[in-house]
Motif scaffolding. Structure first.
Motif, mmCIF file in Angstrom:
data_model
loop_
_atom_site.group_PDB
_atom_site.id
_atom_site.type_symbol
_atom_site.label_atom_id
_atom_site.label_comp_id
_atom_site.label_asym_id
_atom_site.label_seq_id
_atom_site.Cartn_x
_atom_site.Cartn_y
_atom_site.Cartn_z
ATOM 1 N N ARG A 181 2.027 4.885 1.184
ATOM 2 C CA ARG A 181 2.025 5.313 2.583
ATOM 3 C C ARG A 181 2.757 6.627 2.787
ATOM 4 N N LYS B 117 -7.859 6.879 8.534
ATOM 5 C CA LYS B 117 -8.760 6.464 7.464
ATOM 6 C C LYS B 117 -8.504 7.301 6.214
ATOM 7 N N SER B 118 -8.441 6.640 5.073
ATOM 8 C CA SER B 118 -8.236 7.335 3.802
ATOM 9 C C SER B 118 -9.446 7.130 2.897
ATOM 10 N N THR B 119 -9.877 8.210 2.256
ATOM 11 C CA THR B 119 -11.067 8.184 1.405
ATOM 12 C C THR B 119 -10.728 8.793 0.054
ATOM 13 N N TYR C 143 1.226 6.391 7.981
ATOM 14 C CA TYR C 143 -0.142 6.306 7.469
ATOM 15 C C TYR C 143 -0.131 5.398 6.237
ATOM 16 N N ALA D 274 0.825 -1.212 0.000
ATOM 17 C CA ALA D 274 0.000 0.000 0.000
ATOM 18 C C ALA D 274 0.857 1.259 0.000
ATOM 19 N N LEU E 192 -2.360 3.856 3.221
ATOM 20 C CA LEU E 192 -3.624 4.076 2.539
ATOM 21 C C LEU E 192 -4.444 2.799 2.478
ATOM 22 N N GLU E 193 -5.741 2.948 2.688
ATOM 23 C CA GLU E 193 -6.647 1.792 2.650
ATOM 24 C C GLU E 193 -6.924 1.384 1.203
ATOM 25 N N LYS E 194 -7.255 0.112 1.026
ATOM 26 C CA LYS E 194 -7.338 -0.463 -0.318
ATOM 27 C C LYS E 194 -8.351 0.218 -1.228
ATOM 28 N N ASP E 195 -9.450 0.712 -0.659
ATOM 29 C CA ASP E 195 -10.460 1.319 -1.514
ATOM 30 C C ASP E 195 -10.150 2.786 -1.848
ATOM 31 N N SER E 196 -8.985 3.269 -1.430
ATOM 32 C CA SER E 196 -8.622 4.653 -1.743
ATOM 33 C C SER E 196 -7.548 4.761 -2.828
#
Length: 361
Positions: A139, A198-200, A154, A137, A156-160
């Motif tokens: 970061r 959380k990342s969006t 940090y 990911a 990043l989350e997979k859906d971002s």
């Protein structure tokens, strides 16, 4: 007849005088152009190492980064000391990863940006060497500049992000406790909450984050590439985030209050076309709200004032793909990454870090 001869003689005299004046003016005009270029001061040079990012702290510590676009990157992050030493930051171990090695949590893989903010250094690692698929990911590593120790990571989350994302640049918004990132591989912005981590993703494949064309033009040559949302600048006085595709000519903004909520529908409604500009890479705002950016295709650095007028700060051969900007003590620091000039090995190419005084007006 005498009158005609007199008029003809007068005309010849005027033309000759005008030519003489022009001959005197031309060197003066050249001198003016040269003096503008000569205002550029070189801070450091890097032979065979393609620098992109730069950031200068409030105590004049200078950091630069070198993306892993090829083999042979000596260090991902370097601090340039006041006696011009180039030191691996935070140490050599963090910079020791090589292509083909196993990915490690506390080693830089492919650093694209460094940003100093409130005595911390934010290092953006794409985790995408050679512009390939993301290895793990993307970061952000956050180092405390008091002791140069890693303070936070940090991830990043997979859906971002996407497997072919290239997370490019960032800005820290302390007012809203967010970090904003651009994705130049897959058009979009990422909003990262600094408390929860959380990342969006927002503005995914939106017209404002997408490249407008698949090339830039340098003289009679085309540099063919499609680069989406790239440059980013934060206006903390007016609470706006500016962003721009690299292969594009449109500057957009969105209110940070809306962006911080990360509601994509609301964000899309709030996007505003600010101006048509030259094609830039990085961007930065000074304390007066003046926006600095490059005109890559014409070897220029431009600035846009609060009244919307756009001006040239400097142009010429000392501006060779002005990539990233930082501001310290009324000087604009910038890197020359020469991206359009690279066609093969770079071992004999020189890349530079420079500075020039900010615009007076």
């Amino acid at each position: 007849m005498k009158k005609s001869i007199y008029l003809l003689s007068f005309f010849i005299a005027v033309v000759s005088c005008k030519e003489a004046i022009n001959k005197k003016l031309d060197p003066e005009m050249s001198k003016q152009r040269d003096s503008i270029t000569n205002q550029v001061l070189q801070v450091a040079e890097f032979i065979g190492q393609q620098v992109t990012g730069v950031t200068v702290t409030s105590t004049e510590r200078i950091f630069v980064n070198f993306p892993r676009w090829r083999k042979g990157v000596e260090n991902s992050v370097v601090e340039i000391t006041k006696d011009n030493q180039k030191l691996a930051y935070p140490n050599e171990e963090w910079n020791s990863w090589e292509i083909g090695n196993a990915v490690e949590d506390q080693k830089f893989i492919g650093v694209q940006s460094v940003v100093a903010f409130e005595n911390k250094l934010y290092v953006l690692d794409t985790r995408s060497p050679l512009f390939g698929a993301v290895l793990d990911a993307p970061r952000l590593f956050v180092f405390n500049l008091n002791d140069n120790k890693l303070e936070k990571t940090y991830i990043l989350e997979k859906d971002s992000y996407y497997p072919n994302s290239y997370i490019n640049d960032l800005r820290v918004d302390a007012k809203n406790n967010k970090i904003y990132c651009t994705d130049s591989g897959r058009a979009g912005l990422i909003v990262l909450d600094m408390t929860s981590g959380k990342s969006t993703r927002v503005l995914d494949n939106h017209f404002s984050t997408k490249a407008e064309q698949a090339y830039l033009t340098f003289g009679d040559k085309k540099w063919e590439n499609t680069i989406n949302s790239d440059g980013i600048a934060l206006d903390t006085k007016n609470d706006l985030l500016y962003f721009h595709a690299l292969t594009g000519y449109s500057l957009y903004s969105v209110p940070t209050k809306v962006l911080a909520n990360a509601n994509n529908a609301e964000v899309e409604k709030s996007v505003k076309l600010v101006a048509k500009t030259a094609a830039p890479d990085g961007m930065i705002l000074d304390e007066n709200g003046t926006l600095y950016f490059a005109d890559l295709e014409n070897n220029k650095i431009m600035y846009r004032k609060q009244d919307g007028s756009i001006h040239t700060l400097v142009e010429g051969e000392k501006i060779r793909w002005a990539d990233t900007f930082s501001i310290y003590n009324h000087y604009l620091y910038f890197t020359n990454s020469r991206i359009n000039e690279v066609t093969g090995a770079i071992s004999n190419m020189t890349f530079t870090l420079n500075k020039i005084k900010l615009a007076d007006d």
